[in-house]
Design a protein around this motif. Structure first.
Motif, mmCIF file in Angstrom:
data_model
loop_
_atom_site.group_PDB
_atom_site.id
_atom_site.type_symbol
_atom_site.label_atom_id
_atom_site.label_comp_id
_atom_site.label_asym_id
_atom_site.label_seq_id
_atom_site.Cartn_x
_atom_site.Cartn_y
_atom_site.Cartn_z
ATOM 1 N N LEU A 1 0.830 -1.203 0.000
ATOM 2 C CA LEU A 1 0.000 0.000 0.000
ATOM 3 C C LEU A 1 0.866 1.255 0.000
ATOM 4 O O LEU A 1 0.559 2.240 -0.674
ATOM 5 N N TYR B 1 -5.310 -2.506 -4.627
ATOM 6 C CA TYR B 1 -5.805 -3.628 -3.832
ATOM 7 C C TYR B 1 -5.909 -4.898 -4.678
ATOM 8 O O TYR B 1 -5.661 -6.005 -4.190
ATOM 9 N N VAL C 1 -10.216 -9.161 -2.969
ATOM 10 C CA VAL C 1 -10.012 -7.738 -2.693
ATOM 11 C C VAL C 1 -10.741 -7.357 -1.410
ATOM 12 O O VAL C 1 -10.233 -6.582 -0.593
ATOM 13 N N ARG C 2 -11.926 -7.917 -1.232
ATOM 14 C CA ARG C 2 -12.710 -7.631 -0.031
ATOM 15 C C ARG C 2 -11.961 -8.058 1.228
ATOM 16 O O ARG C 2 -11.948 -7.349 2.238
ATOM 17 N N LYS D 1 -9.005 -5.605 1.943
ATOM 18 C CA LYS D 1 -9.474 -4.341 2.510
ATOM 19 C C LYS D 1 -9.912 -4.522 3.964
ATOM 20 O O LYS D 1 -9.646 -3.667 4.816
ATOM 21 N N TYR E 1 -6.881 -4.753 6.197
ATOM 22 C CA TYR E 1 -6.255 -3.450 6.425
ATOM 23 C C TYR E 1 -7.035 -2.654 7.473
ATOM 24 O O TYR E 1 -6.447 -2.047 8.376
ATOM 25 N N ARG E 2 -8.364 -2.679 7.377
ATOM 26 C CA ARG E 2 -9.184 -1.972 8.368
ATOM 27 C C ARG E 2 -8.965 -2.543 9.764
ATOM 28 O O ARG E 2 -8.934 -1.800 10.751
ATOM 29 N N ARG F 1 -4.020 4.900 9.674
ATOM 30 C CA ARG F 1 -4.975 5.172 8.610
ATOM 31 C C ARG F 1 -4.445 6.268 7.697
ATOM 32 O O ARG F 1 -4.173 7.383 8.141
#
Length: 254
Positions: free
Chosen positions: A159, A165, A176-177, A180, A183-184, A194
């Motif tokens: 990143l 992504y 990809v989901r 993500k 990462y969250r 962030r």
């Protein structure tokens, strides 16, 4: 066929249910009208997202396959054919459904068929059932794979380098989901900070931005079409203007 035949509510209901899902000639024969009359009425009703003759817009394809618009544009660069057409003073990017399936057959590794909406991109090829089942099995397997520290490090470093992504997901063999979501989670746990990572722009995206600016579309609509944040759209426009590539300026009222 009569050019003066009035449109009944039943005719309109049929048109709305079938326009874009089958050829105009079939609709015209059923309604006993000319193809021009059918297309004209469809446009007046605002039925422009799916076009007659087996074409689908970039945005609709991304919706049915549950991927973002950037993914579709990268498929363009991987050989997926597309056409640009102007409808009702707006420009759209269209993909022939048949050509999509021909391309997809040779690029199955790029598509998670388990996430797509079945029965929409018709006619579906005979090999899709097997590809769909294989994608479902792979999705279940990925769901139970625990993230390793080395994968977290790869995710964060990628990143920072500006990798998309989709690229990271492909390298990690995850969706990809899932990338993500991971990462969250790292951000919420305080492991990662962030940040707004600026993903690299492709030439197709730049061309689309400049084209939509010429049409004076609002930034919100441009961002949705490109699958990017509004601040990213404005930053790229500013950079293009500084380089003398794009002299368009948004009106203050927009």
């Amino acid at each position: 066929m009569s050019h003066l035949k009035s449109w009944t509510q039943e005719d309109i209901d049929y048109l709305e249910a079938h326009f874009g899902k089958c050829h105009v000639s079939k609709i015209a024969n059923h309604l006993e009208r000319t193809e021009i009359a059918v297309i004209g009425k469809a446009r007046r009703l605002g039925l422009t997202m799916l076009t007659a003759g087996g074409y689908i817009t970039l945005h609709e394809l991304s919706k049915f396959l549950e991927v973002n618009n950037r993914t579709i544009k990268r498929w363009f660069e991987a050989g997926l054919k597309y056409r640009q057409k102007a409808i009702l003073s707006k420009s759209y990017y269209f993909i022939d459904v048949g050509e999509f399936w021909s391309w997809a057959k040779n690029h199955k590794q790029l598509i998670d068929f388990s996430r797509m909406e079945r029965g929409v991109l018709i006619p579906e090829p005979s090999w899709l059932d097997e590809a769909y089942k294989n994608s479902q099995k792979a999705a279940i397997k990925r769901h139970h794979v625990i993230w390793r520290p080395v994968e977290d490090q790869f995710l964060l470093s990628s990143l920072k380098k500006g990798d998309a992504y989709e690229t990271i997901a492909s390298a990690l063999e995850r969706s990809v989901r899932a990338v993500k979501a991971r990462y969250r989670k790292l951000v919420s746990e305080g492991v990662a900070e962030r940040k707004r990572y600026r993903l690299p722009w492709t030439q197709i995206e730049i061309d689309m931005l400049m084209d939509m600016d010429k049409q004076r579309l609002p930034d919100k609509e441009i961002a949705e079409e490109l699958g990017r944040e509004i601040h990213d759209i404005r930053y790229r426009r500013k950079r293009l203007r500084e380089k003398g590539i794009h002299n368009f300026r948004k009106r203050k009222s927009s």
